[in-house]
Design an enzyme around this catalytic site. Structure first.
Site, mmCIF file in Angstrom:
data_model
loop_
_atom_site.group_PDB
_atom_site.id
_atom_site.type_symbol
_atom_site.label_atom_id
_atom_site.label_comp_id
_atom_site.label_asym_id
_atom_site.label_seq_id
_atom_site.Cartn_x
_atom_site.Cartn_y
_atom_site.Cartn_z
ATOM 1 N N GLU A 133 33.522 89.692 64.640
ATOM 2 C CA GLU A 133 32.331 89.782 65.473
ATOM 3 C C GLU A 133 32.716 90.975 66.501
ATOM 4 O OE1 GLU A 133 30.060 85.975 65.810
ATOM 5 O OE2 GLU A 133 32.440 85.260 66.089
ATOM 6 N N GLU A 142 32.530 78.226 58.104
ATOM 7 C CA GLU A 142 32.427 79.477 58.785
ATOM 8 C C GLU A 142 33.716 80.144 58.863
ATOM 9 O OE1 GLU A 142 29.975 81.876 61.947
ATOM 10 O OE2 GLU A 142 29.679 79.523 61.900
ATOM 11 N N ASP A 176 34.474 83.729 60.613
ATOM 12 C CA ASP A 176 34.132 85.078 61.129
ATOM 13 C C ASP A 176 35.115 86.345 61.247
ATOM 14 O OD1 ASP A 176 31.568 83.820 61.904
ATOM 15 O OD2 ASP A 176 32.571 82.934 63.818
ATOM 16 N N HIS A 191 35.991 78.354 61.463
ATOM 17 C CA HIS A 191 35.546 77.294 62.115
ATOM 18 C C HIS A 191 35.277 76.378 60.833
ATOM 19 C CE1 HIS A 191 33.552 79.135 65.768
ATOM 20 N NE2 HIS A 191 33.485 80.427 64.769
#
Length: 686
Positions: free
Chosen positions: A248, A243, A245, A259
């Protein structure tokens, strides 16, 4: 929905009942993007109508061209029922902990027996709060008091598969408006390595990407009812994948996190490899759930991001993320993930870390290693097994590089956090640590803020807008050839370089109360309420549109606990060559001693001194006006203006009274007694 109701009122009632049942069953431990994911395609509801989403593909030579992409809603929000040609009397399939025993005696039978319905364009907006706006989408926080947020995926132009992004040596840019999102909310734009066909090539999955199937992320969520074409009968399995991101954020704080997972693509995990925190296996799973994060506030800069800050969250923001390789080619290894912002025509650099031992303003291998060493005290104390530095253990940027080569799917979401109220993003976590613990302070929000129940009732009109998505070669979406730190853009540029001193303009004192311990892993039970509505209202003085609403069915209760870190500071530098702001109006900027220095044409220190001498020799006017005379003049003018305004108001008031009296029959057709009326008014006249 109107067409459907006209066709079959009974079926409409069943649809509503099924949606409510799904809502009641959607919350799972940890609130992890729980989904009711069917495998077959239904025939009752209206045909699927995907909201359009503008995406521009950019190159340096050819510029940007628009691509006809669209969005699809996550399968967890859709109507799930038995496979049948009937239009009424359809039995719901249920979900984890509530399966229909007849339709779902086992995982494979359940996948063949359950069908997933499409969503009309009208229902996307009026039921799920997904609103089509020019060049993008608006995701509403609460819709019809029952739907909370949404999660969407970007489809390719054929609307049968997800759009696949290969990120190495590319940049991704978008515009975002988070001005209504308060503490505890999260507008997310991120990439996950979910299957491009939504898993339609596996098992009995026939609906695939078109209906929002195949989700996975680095938290390995257990709430997905179908994984790899089979029903997840007891929630035993999780869905793990790498993942990234990119964004956010709310209007208070933001974070960018990588991640990595040791597995490739979607992996159906079981047992220890899922890394469940409630089983004390958080640091033993396949994925780095904490990730390597860059949160400017956690890294020590408290003046970069927020309302009225350098990046002003009361305005629309352009966010640019570059995925740089070692040799600047598509085949090179990923070496850096860099961020900068554009607002009001100005480029604003990401802030540099002011935390001792952590150097840099982007995600690199060295920064990630240093971050894990500096923030080790923030690890989840309830999970003592395993190494804290899971980022390096799972392959770090090397593993992210491999996932970027294989391709990632874009997800957009808006959600709140029942478990820890988004404190890993914008507050203080873990609560049991001393206030000066490096990495525990992630934002200025108090721990008692961000309670989902309170926000759903009091600020349901909050929303996020994602617009103008661009993707292409480095420098093709903004004109930046590599990164703002290496090349000065013609626009005015800001560069945040914290010096370790506290910025006098900082709006928060950083003193947060401590509460009970809260695990940072994503699969934990939600914490209890800690503040009343009245207290929360006082703690959110900047809330916008506090429209009264209510939601007693958590439809999107996300996994909530990422590890992310900080120390106060942030002081502006003023040398344009390093990226700081220079005035375009007069081409002068202040030097270290406060003198004016020409910035657009000086080539050396000698030139600077020469310019300074010229400024010093500029003749000054010998005529000086006494300050007393100026004061008297201003007072006189103010008095004249005040008297004139009073006279004008009296004249207008008298004219209005006269007009109303002359036309009193028009303004008061029904007899009514008004005590303040003029003495000559009669009851009938009033």
């Amino acid at each position: 929905r109107r067409q459907y109701v006209r066709a079959s009122a009974a079926s409409a009632r069943l649809e509503t009942r099924a949606v409510i049942l799904a809502a009641l069953g959607r919350y799972t431990r940890g609130g992890a993007h729980a989904s009711f994911v069917a495998q077959q395609i239904g025939k009752v509801a209206p045909k699927e109508q995907h909201p359009p989403m503008l995406l521009k593909q950019c190159t340096k030579k050819g510029g940007c061209t628009a691509e006809a992409t669209s969005l699809t809603l996550d399968a967890g929000r859709r109507w799930l029922h038995e496979v049948s040609d009937k239009t009424s009397g359809l039995a719901p399939c249920g979900g984890i902990g509530n399966w229909n025993a007849t339709l779902c005696p086992d995982g494979k039978t359940c996948a063949r027996s359950c069908a997933l319905e499409g969503i009309s364009e009208e229902d996307y907006e009026k039921v799920y709060g997904v609103v089509n706006i020019p060049d993008g989408v608006q995701i509403n926080y609460v819709t019809r008091k029952t739907n909370v947020g949404s999660r969407l995926y970007l489809l390719d132009s054929d609307q049968e598969k997800y759009k696949l992004f290969k990120l190495k040596n590319r940049e991704f840019a978008f515009d975002v408006d988070v001005s209504t999102l308060e503490c505890g909310m999260n507008a997310a734009l991120y990439f996950v390595e979910m299957p491009v066909d939504g898993g339609s090539s596996v098992g009995d999955n026939r609906a695939g990407a078109k209906y929002g199937l195949g989700y996975c992320d680095a938290r390995c969520p257990h709430g997905l009812n179908f994984i790899d074409g089979e029903a997840n009968m007891q929630g035993t399995y999780g869905a793990c994948c790498t993942e990234m991101d990119i964004w956010e954020a709310n209007r208070i704080s933001n974070s960018m996190t990588a991640h990595p997972c040791s597995s490739a693509g979607l992996h159906r995990c079981e047992g220890v490899e899922c890394g469940d925190g409630d089983k004390h296996q958080y640091y033993l799973g396949l994925c780095d759930k904490d990730g390597c994060e860059f949160n400017p506030y956690r890294m020590g800069n408290h003046s970069l991001f927020g309302p009225q800050q350098m990046v002003d969250t009361d305005k629309r923001i352009t966010v640019v993320t570059q995925f740089l390789t070692e040799d600047g080619t598509d085949a090179g290894a990923l070496s850096e993930i860099r961020r900068f912002y554009i607002q009001d025509g100005e480029i604003i650099h990401n802030s540099k870390s002011s935390i001792a031992g952590i150097a840099g303003d982007s995600i690199t291998a060295s920064l990630c290693t240093a971050e894990k060493q500096a923030f080790v005290r923030t690890r989840d104390s309830s999970n003592p097994k395993g190494e804290y530095n899971q980022f390096d253990l799972k392959g770090g940027l090397g593993q992210m590089s491999k996932a970027f080569e294989r391709g990632m799917v874009l997800a957009l979401a808006l959600w709140d956090d029942l478990a820890v109220k988004m404190q890993w993003l914008d507050s203080f976590l873990p609560h049991d640590l001393p206030q000066d613990t490096l990495g525990a302070l992630r934002g200025p929000c108090k721990p008692e803020w961000g309670t989902p129940q309170w926000m759903r009732e009091n600020i349901p009109a909050a929303n996020v807008q994602f617009t103008n998505l661009r993707f292409g070669e480095i420098g093709s979406t903004t004109g930046q050839s590599r990164s703002p730190s290496e090349e000065v853009h013609p626009a005015v540029v800001h560069d945040q370089q914290p010096s370790g001193e506290k910025d006098p303009s900082e709006g928060h004192d950083g003193k947060l109360s401590r509460g009970e311990d809260a695990s940072r892993q994503h699969d934990q039970q939600p914490s209890g309420e800690s503040s009343s509505t009245r207290q929360h209202s006082q703690q959110h003085p900047g809330l916008k549109n506090p429209t009264k609403g209510h939601s007693d069915k958590p439809l999107e209760d996300e996994d909530s606990t990422k590890g992310h870190d900080q120390k106060p500071s942030g002081k502006k530098n003023s040398i344009k060559k390093q990226g700081q702001k220079a005035s375009e109006k007069n081409n002068f900027t202040k030097g270290s001693s406060g003198e004016l220095v020409l910035t657009t044409s000086l080539q050396s220190i000698d030139d600077a001194e020469h310019a300074h001498e010229k400024l010093a020799r500029r003749p000054r006017s010998r005529r000086q006006v006494p300050i007393g005379a100026v004061v008297i003049l201003l007072v006189t003018l103010a008095s004249i203006v005040g008297v004139t305004a009073v006279a004008y108001r009296r004249h207008r008031s008298q004219s209005m009274r006269t007009m109303l009296w002359d036309n009193r029959s028009l303004y008061a057709p029904a007899p009514r007694c008004v005590p303040r009326c003029q003495p000559q008014c009669t009851r009938e006249d009033v």
